[in-house]
Scaffold this active site. Sequence first.
Site, PDB file in Angstrom:
ATOM      1  N   ARG A   1      54.372  77.593  40.675  1.00 54.17           N
ATOM      2  CA  ARG A   1      54.925  76.168  40.140  1.00 54.17           C
ATOM      3  C   ARG A   1      54.614  76.446  38.845  1.00 54.17           C
ATOM      4  O   ARG A   1      53.834  77.344  38.199  1.00 54.17           O
ATOM      5  CB  ARG A   1      53.568  75.288  39.969  1.00 54.17           C
TER       6      ARG A   1
ATOM      7  N   ASP B   1      45.605  76.754  41.048  1.00 57.65           N
ATOM      8  CA  ASP B   1      46.080  76.003  38.950  1.00 57.65           C
ATOM      9  C   ASP B   1      45.543  77.000  39.031  1.00 57.65           C
ATOM     10  O   ASP B   1      44.843  77.892  38.886  1.00 57.65           O
ATOM     11  CB  ASP B   1      45.987  74.886  39.095  1.00 57.65           C
TER      12      ASP B   1
END
Length: 283
Positions: free
Chosen positions: A160, A109
């Site tokens: 992402r 992340d």
Amino acid sequence: MRLPFFFARRFVAGESFSQAAPEVTALNNKGIAATLDLLGENVKDKAIAEETTREYCDLLEGIRDRKLNATISIKLTMMGLDIDDHFCRKNLFVLLDKAKELDQFVRIDMEGSDYVQRTLDIYRDARSKYGRHVGIVIQAYLHRTRDDIAQLADENADVRICKGAYKEPPSIALQNMPDIRAVFKEYTAELLKKTDYTRIATHDDLLIDWTKSYARENDIPKDRFEFQMLYGLRLNTCEALVEEGYNVRVYVPYGTMWVPYFTRRLRERKENIWFILSTMFKK
Ligand code: FDA
């Protein structure tokens, strides 16, 4: 004072893996993949970062044992990025050894802007050693992202793309939605054109519809990208996308350290506060 978990349950799948796993199974049964996130960030103690690394390894084994269609998402500040980069990289590599052994995938992340360069550096080291077992997140709102995207697209990285969830000043990040949507489209197009597989993380219909049209008009098949959404949000939309033949993955957070994640969700969208209030009146 610690808020009771009751408040967070709309967005957090449980306080333990055993509570979160059935939620993942339910998603999988609807044709939706998951990425599990053991919540927490900004660990300052080496022993806790090492313990977290072990818990992430156990999580990979839990996914295998329960035959879940799920990968994991991690935060480098949980693995010691606030302590020192070398130590954090070492922990990440322990986890990636396990991911490789189990043929699994770990997504890193992206956190606040102070961490971006160091996160990318560690990601690139990991990518050169572990290849397709590791991926990264890019936040469209950051000014630096134009350069980062160009480089990551050339490297065929597994990215992402999201808008960005942290409060950043105008010198570092775009502040208004039309500007952020415009760059999100530009960067998504670049990833779709140049990389094998793109992960588009948004609940925003304008961006979802734009992605579908862009892919159609540019002959990008549905198996070259996926939509990603957060647990507790827009499940009907996820189901409709699956029905239309798109790949969908839901980010499923769990764990006892849910307060910062929960706070970001409330800050993002005032409607989320209503979701919480409404869950308070449901059984
Ligand atoms: P946003 O909140 O901007 O809303 C835009 C519009 O979308 C709304 O006006 C509405 O029309 C529609 N919409 C949004 N939510 C809705 C809802 N619940 N119901 C109906 N309509 C809705 N951030 C980060 O900094 N680092 C990271 O690593 C990640 N990782 C990540 C993974 C995944 C899977 C997701 C989905 C998101 C992230 N994020 C993130 C968070 C991301 O950066 C961003 O903050 C949120 O996704 C909010 O932006 P959206 O584009 O989703 O909608």
